[in-house]
Design a protein around this motif. Structure first.
Motif, PDB file in Angstrom:
ATOM      1  N   ARG A 258      43.402  23.015 -28.888  1.00 23.22           N
ATOM      2  CA  ARG A 258      43.309  23.315 -27.449  1.00 23.22           C
ATOM      3  C   ARG A 258      44.160  24.529 -27.103  1.00 23.22           C
ATOM      4  NH1 ARG A 258      45.676  18.896 -24.676  1.00 23.22           N
ATOM      5  NH2 ARG A 258      47.541  20.155 -24.510  1.00 23.22           N
ATOM      6  N   SER A 259      45.394  24.593 -27.635  1.00 23.07           N
ATOM      7  CA  SER A 259      46.307  25.693 -27.305  1.00 23.07           C
ATOM      8  C   SER A 259      45.784  27.039 -27.806  1.00 23.07           C
ATOM      9  CB  SER A 259      47.711  25.426 -27.855  1.00 23.07           C
ATOM     10  OG  SER A 259      47.741  25.577 -29.258  1.00 23.07           O
ATOM     11  N   HIS A 260      44.957  27.014 -28.845  1.00 17.70           N
ATOM     12  CA  HIS A 260      44.369  28.251 -29.358  1.00 17.70           C
ATOM     13  C   HIS A 260      43.004  28.544 -28.729  1.00 17.70           C
ATOM     14  CE1 HIS A 260      47.636  27.949 -32.206  1.00 17.70           C
ATOM     15  NE2 HIS A 260      47.388  29.201 -32.529  1.00 17.70           N
ATOM     16  N   ARG A 261      42.642  27.740 -27.749  1.00 18.48           N
ATOM     17  CA  ARG A 261      41.435  27.944 -26.932  1.00 18.48           C
ATOM     18  C   ARG A 261      40.130  27.960 -27.733  1.00 18.48           C
ATOM     19  NH1 ARG A 261      44.012  28.719 -22.316  1.00 18.48           N
ATOM     20  NH2 ARG A 261      45.617  30.275 -21.983  1.00 18.48           N
ATOM     21  N   PHE A 262      40.072  27.123 -28.760  1.00 14.93           N
ATOM     22  CA  PHE A 262      38.812  26.984 -29.488  1.00 14.93           C
ATOM     23  C   PHE A 262      37.881  26.106 -28.654  1.00 14.93           C
ATOM     24  CE2 PHE A 262      41.705  27.847 -33.104  1.00 14.93           C
ATOM     25  CZ  PHE A 262      41.103  29.011 -33.536  1.00 14.93           C
TER      26      PHE A 262
ATOM     27  N   HIS B  20      38.328   8.060 -37.087  1.00 18.01           N
ATOM     28  CA  HIS B  20      39.570   7.841 -36.346  1.00 18.01           C
ATOM     29  C   HIS B  20      40.324   9.156 -36.158  1.00 18.01           C
ATOM     30  CE1 HIS B  20      42.986   4.733 -35.575  1.00 18.01           C
ATOM     31  NE2 HIS B  20      42.636   5.385 -34.495  1.00 18.01           N
ATOM     32  N   THR B  21      40.286  10.030 -37.152  1.00 23.44           N
ATOM     33  CA  THR B  21      40.892  11.361 -37.002  1.00 23.44           C
ATOM     34  C   THR B  21      40.261  12.082 -35.823  1.00 23.44           C
ATOM     35  OG1 THR B  21      41.426  11.536 -39.359  1.00 23.44           O
ATOM     36  CG2 THR B  21      41.246  13.605 -38.124  1.00 23.44           C
ATOM     37  N   LEU B  22      38.935  12.053 -35.738  1.00 23.59           N
ATOM     38  CA  LEU B  22      38.241  12.700 -34.621  1.00 23.59           C
ATOM     39  C   LEU B  22      38.689  12.108 -33.291  1.00 23.59           C
ATOM     40  CD1 LEU B  22      36.137  14.558 -33.324  1.00 23.59           C
ATOM     41  CD2 LEU B  22      34.420  12.786 -33.816  1.00 23.59           C
ATOM     42  N   GLU B  23      38.770  10.791 -33.198  1.00 24.02           N
ATOM     43  CA  GLU B  23      39.207  10.155 -31.943  1.00 24.02           C
ATOM     44  C   GLU B  23      40.592  10.660 -31.542  1.00 24.02           C
ATOM     45  OE1 GLU B  23      39.053   5.937 -32.618  1.00 24.02           O
ATOM     46  OE2 GLU B  23      36.891   5.979 -33.014  1.00 24.02           O
ATOM     47  N   CYS B  24      41.498  10.728 -32.497  1.00 19.41           N
ATOM     48  CA  CYS B  24      42.865  11.187 -32.212  1.00 19.41           C
ATOM     49  C   CYS B  24      42.905  12.682 -31.870  1.00 19.41           C
ATOM     50  CB  CYS B  24      43.778  10.897 -33.397  1.00 19.41           C
ATOM     51  SG  CYS B  24      44.053   9.138 -33.709  1.00 19.41           S
TER      52      CYS B  24
ATOM     53  N   VAL C 281      41.964  13.203 -28.308  1.00 20.07           N
ATOM     54  CA  VAL C 281      43.053  12.891 -27.380  1.00 20.07           C
ATOM     55  C   VAL C 281      43.917  14.136 -27.165  1.00 20.07           C
ATOM     56  CG1 VAL C 281      45.193  11.557 -27.102  1.00 20.07           C
ATOM     57  CG2 VAL C 281      43.094  10.407 -27.851  1.00 20.07           C
ATOM     58  N   GLY C 282      44.330  14.783 -28.250  1.00 26.29           N
ATOM     59  CA  GLY C 282      45.145  15.987 -28.143  1.00 26.29           C
ATOM     60  C   GLY C 282      44.375  17.176 -27.589  1.00 26.29           C
ATOM     61  N   TYR C 283      43.101  17.246 -27.920  1.00 23.22           N
ATOM     62  CA  TYR C 283      42.234  18.338 -27.460  1.00 23.22           C
ATOM     63  C   TYR C 283      41.895  18.161 -25.980  1.00 23.22           C
ATOM     64  CZ  TYR C 283      38.320  21.690 -27.828  1.00 23.22           C
ATOM     65  OH  TYR C 283      37.474  22.748 -27.669  1.00 23.22           O
ATOM     66  N   ASP C 284      42.036  16.923 -25.521  1.00 20.76           N
ATOM     67  CA  ASP C 284      41.812  16.553 -24.124  1.00 20.76           C
ATOM     68  C   ASP C 284      40.358  16.746 -23.693  1.00 20.76           C
ATOM     69  OD1 ASP C 284      42.745  15.419 -21.755  1.00 20.76           O
ATOM     70  OD2 ASP C 284      43.173  17.375 -20.850  1.00 20.76           O
ATOM     71  N   ARG C 285      39.473  16.491 -24.626  1.00 19.50           N
ATOM     72  CA  ARG C 285      38.051  16.607 -24.320  1.00 19.50           C
ATOM     73  C   ARG C 285      37.235  15.897 -25.386  1.00 19.50           C
ATOM     74  NH1 ARG C 285      35.581  22.096 -25.071  1.00 19.50           N
ATOM     75  NH2 ARG C 285      33.701  21.230 -25.897  1.00 19.50           N
TER      76      ARG C 285
END
Length: 165
Positions: free
Chosen positions: A43-47, A62-66, A69-73
Motif C-alpha cells: 500500500r505504501s508503495h502505491r501498487f 491465509h497469507t492473502l487474507e493477512c 488487512v495491511g493493504y486495506d483493500r
C-alpha cells in the motif's frame, strides 16, 4: 503503461499440527505478524493491485487474507490448485491467461518455483524467503499472452519481511 507482476511467497507456516497434509498447514505466529506488514508495504508503495492469482494451499490463502488487512483493500482473487508446487513455467502460464484489462497482478505461491522465476527475470541468484516480494515491470508487454519465462522485465522492488521489522 507498463504491466506489473508482484511475486510473493506465502508467509511462514507452522509444522506443529501433526497429521495435516502439506496443503493444510496454517501460518505460524511470525507469518501472521509479517503478512500484514507486507500488505502495508504494498500500500505504501502505491501498487494498485487489480487481481491476485493464489495457490489453494491454506498458507497461501491465509497469507492473502493477512496481506489484504495491511493493504486495506480486498483484492479480486483467482485460486488455482496448479499454483501449488508449480514450476516457473506454470506460474507464467497463469499470467498468460489473464485478461488484458489488468495492469498490476499479485501472485502468491511457493518455492522453488517462485525463487527460480525471480532469478530468471531479475538475473540475480538470491534467497526468496517466506513472505518475500519481488516486483517486476514489463514496459513493452501489450498482451498478457506474450509474457514468458524468457521475458526481460525490470525489477523495480525486492522486499523481505526482516527489512521491515
Amino acid at each position: 503503461m507498463p504491466r506489473i507482476v508482484i511475486l510473493m511467497r506465502h508467509a511462514k507456516s507452522s509444522w506443529k499440527e501433526t497429521g495435516l497434509s502439506d496443503l493444510e498447514r496454517p501460518l505460524n505466529k511470525r507469518g501472521l505478524r509479517v503478512a500484514p506488514l507486507m500488505g502495508e508495504w504494498l500500500r505504501s508503495h502505491r501498487f494498485e493491485i487489480e487481481k491476485c492469482l493464489c495457490s489453494t494451499a491454506r498458507r497461501t490463502r491465509h497469507t492473502l487474507e493477512c496481506v489484504q488487512v495491511g493493504y486495506d483493500r480486498q483484492i479480486p482473487t483467482e485460486y488455482s490448485e496448479k499454483l501449488y508446487a508449480s514450476s516457473p513455467h506454470e506460474i507464467v502460464r497463469h499470467l498468460q491467461e489473464l485478461e488484458n484489462e489488468f495492469q498490476t497482478v499479485l501472485v502468491i505461491a511457493h518455492n522453488p518455483g517462485l525463487e527460480i522465476l525471480v532469478e530468471r527475470w531479475s538475473g540475480i541468484t538470491r534467497s526468496f524467503p517466506t513472505a518475500a516480494i519481488a516486483v517486476f515491470s514489463f514496459e513493452e508487454l501489450k498482451d498478457w499472452s506474450a509474457i514468458s519465462i524468457e521475458s526481460k522485465p525490470l525489477e523495480i522492488q525486492f522486499q523481505i519481511p526482516s527489512q521491515l521489522q
